[in-house]
Design a protein around this motif. Structure first.
Motif, PDB file in Angstrom:
ATOM      1  N   ASP A 240     -11.877  13.832  -0.582  1.00 15.81           N
ATOM      2  CA  ASP A 240     -12.104  13.959   0.854  1.00 15.81           C
ATOM      3  C   ASP A 240     -13.607  14.052   1.080  1.00 15.81           C
ATOM      4  O   ASP A 240     -14.261  14.981   0.594  1.00 15.81           O
ATOM      5  N   GLU A 241     -14.168  13.082   1.801  1.00 12.95           N
ATOM      6  CA  GLU A 241     -15.627  13.037   1.992  1.00 12.95           C
ATOM      7  C   GLU A 241     -16.158  14.208   2.810  1.00 12.95           C
ATOM      8  O   GLU A 241     -17.344  14.521   2.745  1.00 12.95           O
ATOM      9  N   LEU A 242     -15.284  14.868   3.582  1.00 11.03           N
ATOM     10  CA  LEU A 242     -15.738  16.003   4.390  1.00 11.03           C
ATOM     11  C   LEU A 242     -15.670  17.331   3.642  1.00 11.03           C
ATOM     12  O   LEU A 242     -16.492  18.203   3.871  1.00 11.03           O
ATOM     13  N   THR A 243     -14.666  17.473   2.765  1.00 13.88           N
ATOM     14  CA  THR A 243     -14.484  18.761   2.084  1.00 13.88           C
ATOM     15  C   THR A 243     -14.784  18.717   0.590  1.00 13.88           C
ATOM     16  O   THR A 243     -14.947  19.758  -0.030  1.00 13.88           O
ATOM     17  N   GLY A 244     -14.824  17.521   0.020  1.00 10.71           N
ATOM     18  CA  GLY A 244     -15.015  17.389  -1.421  1.00 10.71           C
ATOM     19  C   GLY A 244     -13.752  17.680  -2.213  1.00 10.71           C
ATOM     20  O   GLY A 244     -13.789  17.728  -3.447  1.00 10.71           O
ATOM     21  N   LYS A 245     -12.618  17.862  -1.542  1.00 13.83           N
ATOM     22  CA  LYS A 245     -11.346  18.188  -2.207  1.00 13.83           C
ATOM     23  C   LYS A 245     -10.610  16.914  -2.613  1.00 13.83           C
ATOM     24  O   LYS A 245     -10.716  15.873  -1.964  1.00 13.83           O
ATOM     25  N   LYS A 246      -9.814  17.025  -3.696  1.00  6.20           N
ATOM     26  CA  LYS A 246      -9.011  15.902  -4.167  1.00  6.20           C
ATOM     27  C   LYS A 246      -7.727  15.795  -3.352  1.00  6.20           C
ATOM     28  O   LYS A 246      -7.149  16.807  -2.946  1.00  6.20           O
ATOM     29  N   PHE A 247      -7.285  14.537  -3.167  1.00  6.84           N
ATOM     30  CA  PHE A 247      -5.997  14.300  -2.526  1.00  6.84           C
ATOM     31  C   PHE A 247      -5.431  12.984  -3.030  1.00  6.84           C
ATOM     32  O   PHE A 247      -6.154  12.148  -3.576  1.00  6.84           O
ATOM     33  N   VAL A 248      -4.126  12.825  -2.858  1.00 10.66           N
ATOM     34  CA  VAL A 248      -3.451  11.612  -3.311  1.00 10.66           C
ATOM     35  C   VAL A 248      -2.256  11.342  -2.410  1.00 10.66           C
ATOM     36  O   VAL A 248      -1.629  12.268  -1.904  1.00 10.66           O
ATOM     37  N   PHE A 249      -1.973  10.048  -2.201  1.00 11.06           N
ATOM     38  CA  PHE A 249      -0.827   9.639  -1.393  1.00 11.06           C
ATOM     39  C   PHE A 249       0.274   9.072  -2.283  1.00 11.06           C
ATOM     40  O   PHE A 249      -0.002   8.456  -3.320  1.00 11.06           O
ATOM     41  N   PHE A 250       1.515   9.272  -1.853  1.00 17.15           N
ATOM     42  CA  PHE A 250       2.687   8.682  -2.490  1.00 17.15           C
ATOM     43  C   PHE A 250       3.759   8.554  -1.414  1.00 17.15           C
ATOM     44  O   PHE A 250       3.540   8.972  -0.285  1.00 17.15           O
ATOM     45  N   ILE A 251       4.885   7.948  -1.747  1.00 19.65           N
ATOM     46  CA  ILE A 251       5.936   7.797  -0.753  1.00 19.65           C
ATOM     47  C   ILE A 251       7.241   8.374  -1.268  1.00 19.65           C
ATOM     48  O   ILE A 251       7.476   8.435  -2.478  1.00 19.65           O
ATOM     49  N   ASP A 252       8.070   8.820  -0.332  1.00 20.66           N
ATOM     50  CA  ASP A 252       9.395   9.310  -0.708  1.00 20.66           C
ATOM     51  C   ASP A 252      10.344   8.109  -0.794  1.00 20.66           C
ATOM     52  O   ASP A 252       9.931   6.971  -0.539  1.00 20.66           O
ATOM     53  N   PRO A 253      11.598   8.308  -1.174  1.00 26.97           N
ATOM     54  CA  PRO A 253      12.517   7.181  -1.322  1.00 26.97           C
ATOM     55  C   PRO A 253      12.770   6.394  -0.034  1.00 26.97           C
ATOM     56  O   PRO A 253      13.294   5.288  -0.075  1.00 26.97           O
ATOM     57  N   ASN A 254      12.375   6.928   1.111  1.00 27.62           N
ATOM     58  CA  ASN A 254      12.576   6.255   2.390  1.00 27.62           C
ATOM     59  C   ASN A 254      11.338   5.523   2.870  1.00 27.62           C
ATOM     60  O   ASN A 254      11.330   4.965   3.967  1.00 27.62           O
ATOM     61  N   GLY A 255      10.268   5.581   2.095  1.00 28.56           N
ATOM     62  CA  GLY A 255       9.020   4.965   2.514  1.00 28.56           C
ATOM     63  C   GLY A 255       8.155   5.891   3.364  1.00 28.56           C
ATOM     64  O   GLY A 255       7.153   5.463   3.904  1.00 28.56           O
ATOM     65  N   GLN A 256       8.541   7.163   3.462  1.00 24.30           N
ATOM     66  CA  GLN A 256       7.754   8.139   4.224  1.00 24.30           C
ATOM     67  C   GLN A 256       6.484   8.465   3.451  1.00 24.30           C
ATOM     68  O   GLN A 256       6.547   8.908   2.313  1.00 24.30           O
ATOM     69  N   PRO A 257       5.304   8.239   4.042  1.00 26.86           N
ATOM     70  CA  PRO A 257       4.071   8.557   3.343  1.00 26.86           C
ATOM     71  C   PRO A 257       3.867  10.067   3.219  1.00 26.86           C
ATOM     72  O   PRO A 257       3.989  10.795   4.201  1.00 26.86           O
ATOM     73  N   LEU A 258       3.586  10.512   2.004  1.00 26.88           N
ATOM     74  CA  LEU A 258       3.344  11.918   1.705  1.00 26.88           C
ATOM     75  C   LEU A 258       1.992  12.050   1.024  1.00 26.88           C
ATOM     76  O   LEU A 258       1.496  11.113   0.408  1.00 26.88           O
TER      77      LEU A 258
END
Length: 129
Positions: A106-124
């Motif tokens: 995260d360019e504002l906080t310097g914290k790590k994050f990652v995206f993935f999807i559930d079995p329905n295609g819901q972005p998490l």
């Protein structure tokens, strides 16, 4: 002004109830609060807890509709969960054959994050605290 205390729940609609139930309970580790079958709607409602604090309502409906576009459709863009270690969480998801994007910063906080999807295609998202 309304005095909102906190988020009560987030509702997610699924087209494969058993697959989604397994994903949210066995992979993400949510606790089942209650499971209800509503015969008049041919629909399940699964109430899930995250460390007893928040609730996910997982619904199955036979007449669901796909998202209009992905991922920038109007409405809920994604749902983010706080974790202590994004790298370890990402490795676990991958070991369960969950499609996970590359870890970002995260360019504002310097914290790590990652995206993935559930079995329905819901972005998490997993966000490191």
């Amino acid at each position: 002004m309304i005095k909102i205390k906190h988020i009560h729940h987030v509702a997610i609609l699924t087209d494969n109830y058993e697959q989604s139930k397994k994903f949210y309970t066995e992979i993400l580790g949510f606790e089942i609060i209650a499971e209800t079958y509503r015969a008049e709607r041919n629909s399940y409602k699964l109430d899930l807890a995250i460390n007893g604090l928040y609730q996910i309502e997982l619904f199955s409906f036979p007449d669901y509709r796909e998202r209009g576009s992905y991922p920038e459709s109007k409405g809920l863009r994604h749902l983010a969960f706080a974790v202590d270690d994004v790298e370890a969480s990402t490795a676990f998801l991958k070991s369960k054959n969950v499609d996970v994007q590359d870890v970002r910063i995260d360019e504002l906080t310097g914290k790590k994050f990652v995206f993935f999807i559930d079995p329905n295609g819901q972005p998490l998202e997993l966000y490191e605290e």
